[in-house]
Write a protein that holds these residues in place. Structure first.
Motif, PDB file in Angstrom:
ATOM      1  N   HIS A 277      12.660  51.953  32.261  1.00  0.00           N
ATOM      2  CA  HIS A 277      14.055  51.826  32.432  1.00  0.00           C
ATOM      3  C   HIS A 277      14.721  51.862  31.396  1.00  0.00           C
ATOM      4  CE1 HIS A 277      17.461  51.617  35.418  1.00  0.00           C
ATOM      5  NE2 HIS A 277      18.085  51.945  34.302  1.00  0.00           N
ATOM      6  N   PRO A 278      14.792  53.026  30.318  1.00  0.00           N
ATOM      7  CA  PRO A 278      15.486  53.048  29.159  1.00  0.00           C
ATOM      8  C   PRO A 278      16.979  53.046  29.044  1.00  0.00           C
ATOM      9  CG  PRO A 278      14.723  55.343  29.674  1.00  0.00           C
ATOM     10  CD  PRO A 278      14.340  54.411  30.701  1.00  0.00           C
ATOM     11  N   GLY A 279      17.600  52.892  28.018  1.00  0.00           N
ATOM     12  CA  GLY A 279      19.296  52.941  27.786  1.00  0.00           C
ATOM     13  C   GLY A 279      19.462  53.428  26.315  1.00  0.00           C
ATOM     14  N   TYR A 280      20.076  54.462  26.197  1.00  0.00           N
ATOM     15  CA  TYR A 280      20.374  55.040  25.171  1.00  0.00           C
ATOM     16  C   TYR A 280      21.702  54.609  24.353  1.00  0.00           C
ATOM     17  CZ  TYR A 280      21.504  58.568  21.596  1.00  0.00           C
ATOM     18  OH  TYR A 280      22.118  59.353  20.387  1.00  0.00           O
ATOM     19  N   LEU A 281      21.553  54.473  22.931  1.00  0.00           N
ATOM     20  CA  LEU A 281      22.607  54.045  22.133  1.00  0.00           C
ATOM     21  C   LEU A 281      22.564  54.824  20.631  1.00  0.00           C
ATOM     22  CD1 LEU A 281      25.084  52.073  21.241  1.00  0.00           C
ATOM     23  CD2 LEU A 281      23.236  50.631  20.158  1.00  0.00           C
ATOM     24  N   ARG A 282      23.698  55.410  20.486  1.00  0.00           N
ATOM     25  CA  ARG A 282      24.225  55.898  19.108  1.00  0.00           C
ATOM     26  C   ARG A 282      25.191  54.988  18.565  1.00  0.00           C
ATOM     27  NH1 ARG A 282      25.663  61.130  19.713  1.00  0.00           N
ATOM     28  NH2 ARG A 282      23.811  62.084  19.141  1.00  0.00           N
ATOM     29  N   ASP A 283      24.632  54.191  17.480  1.00  0.00           N
ATOM     30  CA  ASP A 283      25.530  53.450  16.893  1.00  0.00           C
ATOM     31  C   ASP A 283      26.490  53.958  16.035  1.00  0.00           C
ATOM     32  OD1 ASP A 283      26.290  50.763  16.285  1.00  0.00           O
ATOM     33  OD2 ASP A 283      24.330  50.239  15.350  1.00  0.00           O
ATOM     34  N   HIS A 284      27.423  53.341  15.486  1.00  0.00           N
ATOM     35  CA  HIS A 284      28.540  53.652  14.844  1.00  0.00           C
ATOM     36  C   HIS A 284      28.134  54.298  13.338  1.00  0.00           C
ATOM     37  CE1 HIS A 284      27.445  49.937  13.110  1.00  0.00           C
ATOM     38  NE2 HIS A 284      28.501  50.140  11.863  1.00  0.00           N
ATOM     39  N   ASP A 285      27.064  53.955  12.920  1.00  0.00           N
ATOM     40  CA  ASP A 285      26.157  54.399  11.511  1.00  0.00           C
ATOM     41  C   ASP A 285      25.571  55.759  11.819  1.00  0.00           C
ATOM     42  OD1 ASP A 285      24.165  53.199  12.694  1.00  0.00           O
ATOM     43  OD2 ASP A 285      23.761  51.674  10.994  1.00  0.00           O
ATOM     44  N   GLY A 286      25.422  56.248  13.133  1.00  0.00           N
ATOM     45  CA  GLY A 286      24.406  57.273  13.432  1.00  0.00           C
ATOM     46  C   GLY A 286      23.132  57.074  13.772  1.00  0.00           C
ATOM     47  N   GLN A 287      22.623  55.617  13.545  1.00  0.00           N
ATOM     48  CA  GLN A 287      21.376  55.306  14.019  1.00  0.00           C
ATOM     49  C   GLN A 287      21.148  55.336  15.425  1.00  0.00           C
ATOM     50  OE1 GLN A 287      18.169  54.334  12.118  1.00  0.00           O
ATOM     51  NE2 GLN A 287      17.652  54.582  14.407  1.00  0.00           N
ATOM     52  N   GLU A 288      20.084  55.713  15.989  1.00  0.00           N
ATOM     53  CA  GLU A 288      19.873  55.862  17.496  1.00  0.00           C
ATOM     54  C   GLU A 288      19.005  55.094  17.936  1.00  0.00           C
ATOM     55  OE1 GLU A 288      20.435  60.107  18.855  1.00  0.00           O
ATOM     56  OE2 GLU A 288      19.855  60.363  16.670  1.00  0.00           O
ATOM     57  N   TYR A 289      19.126  54.372  18.923  1.00  0.00           N
ATOM     58  CA  TYR A 289      17.965  53.197  19.640  1.00  0.00           C
ATOM     59  C   TYR A 289      17.932  53.793  21.172  1.00  0.00           C
ATOM     60  CZ  TYR A 289      19.835  50.621  15.774  1.00  0.00           C
ATOM     61  OH  TYR A 289      20.202  50.349  14.319  1.00  0.00           O
ATOM     62  N   LEU A 290      16.610  53.165  21.364  1.00  0.00           N
ATOM     63  CA  LEU A 290      16.482  52.940  23.029  1.00  0.00           C
ATOM     64  C   LEU A 290      16.081  51.586  23.352  1.00  0.00           C
ATOM     65  CD1 LEU A 290      14.145  55.660  24.449  1.00  0.00           C
ATOM     66  CD2 LEU A 290      16.490  55.335  24.892  1.00  0.00           C
ATOM     67  N   THR A 291      16.661  50.971  24.221  1.00  0.00           N
ATOM     68  CA  THR A 291      16.482  49.562  24.791  1.00  0.00           C
ATOM     69  C   THR A 291      16.073  49.675  26.154  1.00  0.00           C
ATOM     70  OG1 THR A 291      18.470  48.713  23.666  1.00  0.00           O
ATOM     71  CG2 THR A 291      17.743  47.391  25.636  1.00  0.00           C
ATOM     72  N   PHE A 292      14.838  48.970  26.542  1.00  0.00           N
ATOM     73  CA  PHE A 292      13.862  49.302  27.541  1.00  0.00           C
ATOM     74  C   PHE A 292      13.401  47.956  28.131  1.00  0.00           C
ATOM     75  CE2 PHE A 292      11.107  49.666  23.978  1.00  0.00           C
ATOM     76  CZ  PHE A 292       9.910  49.214  24.151  1.00  0.00           C
ATOM     77  N   GLN A 293      12.708  47.965  29.345  1.00  0.00           N
ATOM     78  CA  GLN A 293      12.225  46.819  30.043  1.00  0.00           C
ATOM     79  C   GLN A 293      10.865  46.719  30.163  1.00  0.00           C
ATOM     80  OE1 GLN A 293      14.215  47.394  33.801  1.00  0.00           O
ATOM     81  NE2 GLN A 293      12.289  48.054  34.572  1.00  0.00           N
TER      82      GLN A 293
END
Length: 321
Positions: A277-293
């Protein structure tokens, strides 16, 4: 709650995570948090996630909760959303959050209603106190290929539309699949605003051996040219693992790889039962992330963790330990 030994748990299989995994222990006395969706809002990170019922044997009573963080590692639960009406009185889960014009728009599923579970919508000026859409539920799919259920919504702004990916099952309630829909940006996001793009069949259905009978938990990215969907393959703990696909239009999707981008961990690791179950984030500085369980015990506990994403053209890569 954090796992104490960060050195032991600071990786997901071969994928590096930020800090130690986190879970909320307020309801079951042990870490238990699922289905993350993370945004940056008003100077901090807000994570919307599924909080379980009080009792292991009780299906009803799941809630959408909100946690905040300054670093995507140390989280503190700051709110639990109440039921908004009869439609979510038995429970709510699997939130998908998107920031539009300075407000958090939250799309979540009703919980515990089987084929009748549907997508609902609420909005907030501060990220914690929400006003429900008076037209809730706002989306359920139609078509001979689907049972009519809708869960696991995720959304991304693309031009003058809001694209939503959602999950349903076949009429026999056996195969889990992803579909897409879109609504005009700035609309009420009510039932009449959504155009179902997956009309004659799903956007993605399980095909690969590791996906088994389930594609769920889409997480959307839009770079101005191409949509990327991160998704979970296989039902929980079988094991669930994370793959990805791309689309030029939000309708037609092509897998990026036959192998998981984020696999389940090795024996003894925090996510040995699944990475899901991933969740995607593009941060304010352009860095991108996946949060997952993930969890190491077939779902007795559930932890959430974040990894950095990089892109080589349209292809995502994750940080390898």
């Amino acid at each position: 709650m954090h796992i104490d030994d960060e050195a032991t748990f600071n990786r997901a299989g071969s994928v590096r995570i930020l800090g130690a995994p986190w879970g909320d222990s307020s309801r079951r006395g042990r870490p238990y948090a699922k289905d993350p969706s993370v945004v940056r809002f008003q100077g901090r990170y807000l994570m919307y996630f599924s909080l379980p019922s009080q009792d292991d044997d009780r299906a009803e009573g799941w809630s959408v909760a909100v946690a905040e963080s300054d670093d995507l590692v140390a989280w503190n639960t700051i709110a639990v959303l109440p039921a908004f009406g009869d439609y979510d009185a038995t429970g709510a889960a699997a939130p998908g959050a998107v920031v539009i014009d300075g407000r958090v728009h939250l799309f979540f599923q009703t919980y515990g209603n089987g084929r009748d579970d549907a997508i609902c919508h609420a909005a907030s000026d501060d990220g914690t106190v929400f006003t429900a859409n008076p037209q809730n539920p706002v989306f359920s799919p139609t078509g001979a290929w689907t049972c009519g259920r809708a869960i696991d919504a995720d959304l991304v702004v693309a031009g003058d539309h809001l694209l939503m990916a959602w999950v349903t099952r076949d009429p026999e309630m056996r195969i889990q699949m992803v579909g897409t829909a879109r609504a005009p940006l700035g609309s009420a996001y009510g039932p009449e605003d959504w155009e179902q793009l997956s009309v004659d069949g799903p956007a993605l259905a399980p095909e690969l051996p590791w996906e088994q009978e389930c594609i769920e938990a889409p997480a959307l990215r839009w770079d101005g040219t191409t949509f990327t969907m991160f998704y979970a393959g296989a039902y929980n703990n079988r094991p669930q693992q994370i793959g990805w696909a791309t689309s030029p239009d939000g309708r037609t999707w092509t897998r990026g790889s036959d192998e998981p981008l984020i696999p389940a961990g090795r024996d003894g690791e925090w996510n040995s039962s699944e990475s899901g179950h991933p969740g995607y984030l593009r941060d304010h500085d352009g860095q991108e992330y996946l949060t997952f369980q993930g969890n190491p015990d077939d779902g007795r506990t559930w932890y959430l963790a974040t990894t950095r994403l990089e892109f080589d053209g349209p292809d995502p890569t994750v940080d390898i330990v």
